[in-house]
Structures are given as C-alpha cells and as structure tokens.
Design a protein around this motif. Sequence first.
Motif, PDB file in Angstrom:
ATOM      1  N   GLU A   7      19.114  38.227  12.882  1.00  0.00           N
ATOM      2  CA  GLU A   7      18.798  36.541  13.019  1.00  0.00           C
ATOM      3  C   GLU A   7      19.911  35.942  12.742  1.00  0.00           C
ATOM      4  O   GLU A   7      19.862  34.731  12.315  1.00  0.00           O
ATOM      5  N   ARG A   8      21.293  36.451  13.292  1.00  0.00           N
ATOM      6  CA  ARG A   8      22.432  35.701  13.284  1.00  0.00           C
ATOM      7  C   ARG A   8      22.818  34.877  14.561  1.00  0.00           C
ATOM      8  O   ARG A   8      23.612  34.330  14.775  1.00  0.00           O
TER       9      ARG A   8
ATOM     10  N   GLN B  86      21.517  32.491  17.844  1.00  0.00           N
ATOM     11  CA  GLN B  86      20.620  31.539  18.513  1.00  0.00           C
ATOM     12  C   GLN B  86      21.212  31.429  19.903  1.00  0.00           C
ATOM     13  O   GLN B  86      22.243  31.531  20.256  1.00  0.00           O
TER      14      GLN B  86
ATOM     15  N   GLN C 231      17.626  28.080  19.208  1.00  0.00           N
ATOM     16  CA  GLN C 231      16.468  28.869  18.883  1.00  0.00           C
ATOM     17  C   GLN C 231      16.829  30.134  18.826  1.00  0.00           C
ATOM     18  O   GLN C 231      17.861  30.806  19.314  1.00  0.00           O
ATOM     19  N   PRO C 232      16.167  30.846  17.819  1.00  0.00           N
ATOM     20  CA  PRO C 232      16.493  32.168  17.374  1.00  0.00           C
ATOM     21  C   PRO C 232      16.280  33.169  18.496  1.00  0.00           C
ATOM     22  O   PRO C 232      15.430  32.919  19.226  1.00  0.00           O
TER      23      PRO C 232
END
Length: 87
Positions: free
Chosen positions: A35-36, A38, A42-43
């Motif tokens: 989750e680094r 985007q 947005q993720p």
Amino acid sequence: MKEIKTTVASLRLDAIVSSGFGISRTKAADAVKGERVQVNWQPAKGPSQEVRQGDVISLRGKGRMELAEITGTSRKGRTGVLLKRYM
C-alpha cells in the motif's frame, strides 16, 4: 520534470512503476501490495491493475509521475510509453 521514454511488456501497474522509478518489477509489486503506491490519489488495487494515459502514479519515498502518452507498439509487441516524472 524528467521525461522517460521506454517500452513495457504491458500496461500493468507494476511494470509502469518499475520503469518509471528504476526499480525491479518484483520490488514494484511488493510496494503495491504494501500500500505504498497510489493511482490518481487513490490506493492501488493490485500489481495487475491496468493504467491509462493521463494517470498520476505516486510511490511513497520515491516521488510522483504521470503516464503522459502511450506512443504505440514496437515490432516485438512491446508498448511504448512516455512517463513524466516530477523531480
């Protein structure tokens, strides 16, 4: 801004991140899973997420870039892209 003209096997997120930030595709996939990354603030959904022309991709700790243009395909079937990386 730094312009990077390169070719990628496909428009998968991990392939674009790998080319734009100069890291291996495995490390790019790990960053997406961690989750680094985007896409358009947005993720990211996953390493296999397709990106389109105009998408802004950011990698925490490395910076931000835009998929400015898809320039076509090479004779070997690779997709040419123009990436604009913000410095």
